[in-house]
Design an enzyme around this catalytic site. Structure first.
Site, PDB file in Angstrom:
ATOM      1  N   CYS A  99       3.849  -7.311  -2.275  1.00 43.50           N
ATOM      2  CA  CYS A  99       3.412  -7.387  -3.480  1.00 43.50           C
ATOM      3  C   CYS A  99       2.085  -7.857  -3.748  1.00 43.50           C
ATOM      4  O   CYS A  99       1.839  -9.204  -3.369  1.00 43.50           O
ATOM      5  CB  CYS A  99       4.370  -8.008  -4.405  1.00 43.50           C
ATOM      6  SG  CYS A  99       3.801  -8.214  -6.197  1.00 43.50           S
ATOM      7  N   ASN A 100       1.073  -7.449  -3.885  1.00 46.37           N
ATOM      8  CA  ASN A 100      -0.466  -7.864  -3.944  1.00 46.37           C
ATOM      9  C   ASN A 100      -0.303  -9.112  -5.281  1.00 46.37           C
ATOM     10  O   ASN A 100      -0.929  -9.897  -4.925  1.00 46.37           O
ATOM     11  CB  ASN A 100      -1.551  -6.845  -4.223  1.00 46.37           C
ATOM     12  CG  ASN A 100      -1.651  -5.774  -3.210  1.00 46.37           C
ATOM     13  OD1 ASN A 100      -2.591  -5.978  -2.377  1.00 46.37           O
ATOM     14  ND2 ASN A 100      -0.876  -4.848  -2.807  1.00 46.37           N
ATOM     15  N   THR A 101       0.383  -8.765  -6.096  1.00 51.26           N
ATOM     16  CA  THR A 101       0.038  -9.644  -7.148  1.00 51.26           C
ATOM     17  C   THR A 101       0.873 -11.213  -6.950  1.00 51.26           C
ATOM     18  O   THR A 101       0.264 -12.147  -7.198  1.00 51.26           O
ATOM     19  CB  THR A 101       0.934  -9.034  -8.549  1.00 51.26           C
ATOM     20  OG1 THR A 101       0.509  -7.937  -8.942  1.00 51.26           O
ATOM     21  CG2 THR A 101       0.727  -9.887  -9.842  1.00 51.26           C
ATOM     22  N   ASP A 107       9.401  -7.107  -3.354  1.00 49.05           N
ATOM     23  CA  ASP A 107       8.586  -6.785  -4.241  1.00 49.05           C
ATOM     24  C   ASP A 107       8.952  -7.158  -5.900  1.00 49.05           C
ATOM     25  O   ASP A 107      10.187  -7.280  -5.821  1.00 49.05           O
ATOM     26  CB  ASP A 107       8.017  -5.498  -4.038  1.00 49.05           C
ATOM     27  CG  ASP A 107       7.155  -4.756  -5.052  1.00 49.05           C
ATOM     28  OD1 ASP A 107       6.064  -5.679  -5.589  1.00 49.05           O
ATOM     29  OD2 ASP A 107       7.129  -3.600  -5.686  1.00 49.05           O
ATOM     30  N   SER A 108       8.038  -7.095  -6.861  1.00 44.29           N
ATOM     31  CA  SER A 108       8.739  -7.222  -8.008  1.00 44.29           C
ATOM     32  C   SER A 108       9.385  -5.982  -8.445  1.00 44.29           C
ATOM     33  O   SER A 108      10.362  -6.213  -9.076  1.00 44.29           O
ATOM     34  CB  SER A 108       7.594  -7.179  -8.819  1.00 44.29           C
ATOM     35  OG  SER A 108       6.617  -5.944  -8.837  1.00 44.29           O
ATOM     36  N   TYR A 125       5.347  -8.180 -12.684  1.00 49.24           N
ATOM     37  CA  TYR A 125       4.439  -9.353 -11.991  1.00 49.24           C
ATOM     38  C   TYR A 125       3.075  -9.248 -12.618  1.00 49.24           C
ATOM     39  O   TYR A 125       2.596 -10.409 -13.034  1.00 49.24           O
ATOM     40  CB  TYR A 125       4.405  -9.432 -10.430  1.00 49.24           C
ATOM     41  CG  TYR A 125       5.786 -10.119 -10.040  1.00 49.24           C
ATOM     42  CD1 TYR A 125       6.943 -10.216 -10.682  1.00 49.24           C
ATOM     43  CD2 TYR A 125       5.634 -10.650  -8.527  1.00 49.24           C
ATOM     44  CE1 TYR A 125       8.025 -10.661 -10.202  1.00 49.24           C
ATOM     45  CE2 TYR A 125       6.848 -10.994  -8.079  1.00 49.24           C
ATOM     46  CZ  TYR A 125       8.107 -11.168  -8.825  1.00 49.24           C
ATOM     47  OH  TYR A 125       9.219 -11.586  -8.325  1.00 49.24           O
ATOM     48  N   GLY A 126       2.493  -8.353 -12.714  1.00 50.23           N
ATOM     49  CA  GLY A 126       1.139  -8.117 -12.886  1.00 50.23           C
ATOM     50  C   GLY A 126       0.779  -8.362 -14.420  1.00 50.23           C
ATOM     51  O   GLY A 126      -0.434  -8.592 -14.766  1.00 50.23           O
ATOM     52  N   CYS A 151      -2.124  -2.367  -5.078  1.00 48.15           N
ATOM     53  CA  CYS A 151      -0.701  -2.850  -5.651  1.00 48.15           C
ATOM     54  C   CYS A 151       0.233  -1.812  -4.866  1.00 48.15           C
ATOM     55  O   CYS A 151      -0.130  -0.714  -4.648  1.00 48.15           O
ATOM     56  CB  CYS A 151      -0.597  -2.468  -7.199  1.00 48.15           C
ATOM     57  SG  CYS A 151       1.043  -2.486  -7.650  1.00 48.15           S
ATOM     58  N   THR A 152       1.228  -2.355  -4.334  1.00 52.10           N
ATOM     59  CA  THR A 152       2.039  -1.563  -3.549  1.00 52.10           C
ATOM     60  C   THR A 152       2.760  -0.374  -4.409  1.00 52.10           C
ATOM     61  O   THR A 152       3.449   0.773  -3.642  1.00 52.10           O
ATOM     62  CB  THR A 152       3.101  -2.212  -2.853  1.00 52.10           C
ATOM     63  OG1 THR A 152       3.909  -3.106  -3.728  1.00 52.10           O
ATOM     64  CG2 THR A 152       2.508  -3.216  -1.738  1.00 52.10           C
ATOM     65  N   HIS A 153       2.689  -0.435  -5.680  1.00 49.77           N
ATOM     66  CA  HIS A 153       3.436   0.806  -6.124  1.00 49.77           C
ATOM     67  C   HIS A 153       2.407   2.010  -6.181  1.00 49.77           C
ATOM     68  O   HIS A 153       2.664   2.971  -6.368  1.00 49.77           O
ATOM     69  CB  HIS A 153       3.487   0.504  -7.631  1.00 49.77           C
ATOM     70  CG  HIS A 153       4.809  -0.225  -8.102  1.00 49.77           C
ATOM     71  ND1 HIS A 153       4.916  -1.735  -7.867  1.00 49.77           N
ATOM     72  CD2 HIS A 153       5.976   0.241  -8.403  1.00 49.77           C
ATOM     73  CE1 HIS A 153       6.073  -2.215  -8.073  1.00 49.77           C
ATOM     74  NE2 HIS A 153       6.622  -1.133  -8.578  1.00 49.77           N
TER      75      HIS A 153
HETATM   76  N1  DGL Z   1       3.901  -3.916  -6.445  1.00 50.57           N
HETATM   77  C1  DGL Z   1       3.082  -5.281  -7.154  1.00 50.57           C
HETATM   78  C2  DGL Z   1       1.707  -5.370  -6.559  1.00 50.57           C
HETATM   79  O1  DGL Z   1       1.616  -4.771  -5.213  1.00 50.57           O
HETATM   80  C3  DGL Z   1       2.849  -5.355  -8.657  1.00 50.57           C
HETATM   81  C4  DGL Z   1       3.538  -4.553  -9.580  1.00 50.57           C
HETATM   82  C5  DGL Z   1       3.940  -5.359 -10.922  1.00 50.57           C
HETATM   83  O2  DGL Z   1       3.007  -5.691 -11.667  1.00 50.57           O
HETATM   84  O3  DGL Z   1       4.944  -6.005 -10.701  1.00 50.57           O
HETATM   85  O4  DGL Z   1       0.857  -5.897  -6.883  1.00 50.57           O
END
Ligand code: DGL
Length: 268
Positions: free
Chosen positions: A78-80, A14-15, A46-47, A192-194
Site C-alpha cells: 500500500c503506497n499510502t 493492504d487497506s 486509507y487514501g 496505488c496497488t489498487h
Molecule cells: N492500495 C492503497 C495504495 O497503494 C490505497 C488504497 C486506499 O485508499 O486505501 O495506496
C-alpha cells in the site's frame, strides 16, 4: 491455531484488495512461498484518512497479521501506508518489511518526453516521502501528480463483480492530462496497488498510448532476494485471505474466488 509451515510465509498487507496486484506479481515470479493477504477493510480507504490515525493503525494491524500467519516477511502493499508508516512498522516488527512506494525511478528511465504522470491516492501525492523520491530519481523530469478520489474504491467494485462509476476513471485520466504540459505525458506511474487492477479501464480513456508502470515485479524480486536462503523454486501458494471488520463478507468472497484456500476475520 497458527498455520503449519514448511515454506516461508509472506504476508501481503493492504487497506483493501489492492494487495492482490502484488500477489499477482508473486505468482508470476514463481516464488516458492505461501502467501497470506491481509486487507484492513474496516479502515478502507486509507487514501482519505488522517495521517495521525494511520500511523497508529498500520503497525498494529500488521503486528496482528504477523501473529495470525506466522509470517517470515511482510509486504506493505500500500503506497499510502508505506509513504507514511514504513519506519513505524520497521520499529515494531522483527521480520523483514518490504515497502511499496511510487515507482519514480523506472518511470524516469522509460520516459522519452521527460513528462511522467503520477497517479496515486490524495494522501500519497502530497507526502514528503513522494517529494523525496521525485527529487532523488526524477531530476530533470517533469512529474505531474494527481490524487485520484474514489479510484481504489472503483477497483474494489470491479473485483466484487459490479460496474464502477465510469466518471471515476474519466476524472483520474483528466486529472493528469488536463494539467499544463499534460499532453506530453508518456509514462504513468500507478502508485496505488489498487490501480493495476483497473489499468484496462484507464488505458481506454488515455488520449494517446502511454507506458504504465507499477511496483509489482520489483516487489516480487525484492521478496525473492530476501527469502533466497529459505525458498525452494516452485509455485506460489495462496493460503489465507484475512480481513478486519465484520461486514466484509463480500471481500472474503473475492479472496476465495481469487484462489485463497481459506478466509478469516482478524480482530484488531
Ligand atoms: N492500495 C492503497 C495504495 O497503494 C490505497 C488504497 C486506499 O485508499 O486505501 O495506496
Amino acid at each position: 491455531m497458527k498455520p503449519l509451515k514448511n515454506r516461508p510465509h509472506v504476508l501481503v498487507f493492504d487497506s483493501g484488495l489492492g494487495g492482490l496486484s502484488v500477489v499477482n506479481a508473486l505468482i508470476d515470479g514463481m516464488l516458492g512461498v505461501d502467501v497470506f493477504h491481509l486487507a484492513d477493510t474496516a479502515f478502507f480507504p486509507y487514501g482519505e484518512k488522517p495521517d495521525e490515525a494511520l500511523i497508529l493503525r498500520v503497525p498494529a494491524v500488521i503486528l496482528a497479521g504477523i501473529e495470525a500467519t506466522s509470517a517470515d516477511l511482510v509486504v506493505v502493499a500500500c503506497n499510502t501506508a508505506s509513504t507514511l508508516a514504513l519506519d513505524a512498522v520497521r520499529a515494531q516488527v522483527e521480520i523483514p518489511v518490504v515497502g511499496v512506494v511510487p515507482a519514480i525511478k523506472p518511470a524516469a528511465a522509460l520516459t522519452q518526453t521527460g513528462t511522467i504522470g503520477l497517479l496515486a491516492t490524495p494522501k500519497t501525492v502530497t507526502r514528503p516521502y513522494t517529494d523525496q523520491l521525485i527529487a532523488a530519481f526524477g531530476a530533470g523530469k517533469t512529474v505531474l501528480r494527481h490524487g485520484a478520489v474514489g479510484l481504489a474504491g472503483a477497483a474494489e467494485t470491479k473485483l466484487a463483480g459490479e460496474t464502477p462509476d465510469p466518471q471515476i476513471f474519466e476524472a483520474a485520466i483528466q486529472g493528469l492530462f488536463d494539467q499544463k504540459g499534460g499532453e506530453a505525458i508518456d509514462v504513468i506511474v500507478l502508485a496505488c496497488t489498487h490501480y493495476p487492477l483497473v489499468q484496462a479501464e484507464l488505458e481506454t480513456l488515455a488520449p494517446h498510448p502511454v507506458t504504465w508502470v507499477d511496483s509489482g515485479a520489483a516487489i516480487a524480486r525484492r521478496t525473492a532476494d530476501l527469502l533466497h536462503d529459505q525458498m525452494d523454486q516452485g509455485v506460489t501458494a495462496l493460503r489465507t485471505g484475512l480481513t478486519t471488520g465484520g461486514a466484509d463478507k463480500a471481500t472474503r468472497r473475492v479472496l476465495k474466488s481469487f484462489g485463497f484456500q481459506t478466509t478469516q476475520a482478524l480482530d484488531v
